[in-house]
Design an enzyme around this catalytic site. Sequence first.
Site, PDB file in Angstrom:
ATOM      1  N   GLY A  48       6.557   5.108  87.076  1.00  0.00           N
ATOM      2  CA  GLY A  48       7.191   5.812  85.961  1.00  0.00           C
ATOM      3  C   GLY A  48       6.722   7.251  85.844  1.00  0.00           C
ATOM      4  O   GLY A  48       7.372   8.076  85.222  1.00  0.00           O
ATOM      5  N   ASN A  49       5.556   7.573  86.432  1.00  0.00           N
ATOM      6  CA  ASN A  49       5.078   8.959  86.466  1.00  0.00           C
ATOM      7  C   ASN A  49       5.779   9.763  87.552  1.00  0.00           C
ATOM      8  O   ASN A  49       5.738  10.995  87.535  1.00  0.00           O
ATOM      9  CB  ASN A  49       3.578   9.025  86.754  1.00  0.00           C
ATOM     10  N   SER A  50       6.388   9.089  88.520  1.00  0.00           N
ATOM     11  CA  SER A  50       7.033   9.783  89.639  1.00  0.00           C
ATOM     12  C   SER A  50       7.986  10.844  89.147  1.00  0.00           C
ATOM     13  O   SER A  50       8.816  10.594  88.270  1.00  0.00           O
ATOM     14  CB  SER A  50       7.796   8.795  90.514  1.00  0.00           C
ATOM     15  N   HIS A 103      12.951   9.492  95.397  1.00  0.00           N
ATOM     16  CA  HIS A 103      12.925   8.040  95.218  1.00  0.00           C
ATOM     17  C   HIS A 103      13.248   7.613  93.786  1.00  0.00           C
ATOM     18  O   HIS A 103      13.590   6.473  93.550  1.00  0.00           O
ATOM     19  CB  HIS A 103      11.600   7.415  95.722  1.00  0.00           C
ATOM     20  N   ASP A 159      10.778  13.928  99.645  1.00  0.00           N
ATOM     21  CA  ASP A 159      10.845  13.096  98.437  1.00  0.00           C
ATOM     22  C   ASP A 159      11.051  13.946  97.187  1.00  0.00           C
ATOM     23  O   ASP A 159      10.520  13.656  96.127  1.00  0.00           O
ATOM     24  CB  ASP A 159       9.631  12.186  98.284  1.00  0.00           C
TER      25      ASP A 159
END
Length: 161
Positions: free
Chosen positions: A122-124, A20, A50
């Site tokens: 933003g940590n993804s 994503h 993902d």
Amino acid sequence: MGQGTGVIASADGLVVTNNHVIAGADEVKVVLHDGREAMGTVVGADPDTDLAVLRIEASDLVPAKFGDSEESQVGDWVIALGSPFGLSQTVTAGIVSALGREGVGLARFENYIQTDAAINPGNSGGPLANIHGEVVGINTAISSAAGGNDGVGFAIPSRMV
């Protein structure tokens, strides 16, 4: 324009992140911890888990050490690294709250490590690491009514990565 985080997985430039994070991107720019920038090429992307793998051309890359998520236990201390809300090189700490979490509704194949370490937008794609500095998961999502950390975050186990 979006943003996320990634993990240097090999010295020759493989980077693991979330699907994503890169989905729908025309270009992927990777900014390294020392400020260097490199254009990323998508090697593979899997919306069902993902996960995505990029390749960058850069020298002096130090790959993260991956640990075995199967050795993680509820109550283990972990840290989440990333760039929440664009704040680069942020570290938060917490514990493994649950293992094998399914039914979250984020991906087709779910087997998440649940943590209370703050995971925010933003940590993804960033690492969830154990106290030995080994990557045991890839930060993926939060459960939140307001869009920020409410103490329930999810990471894809390193075994799945």
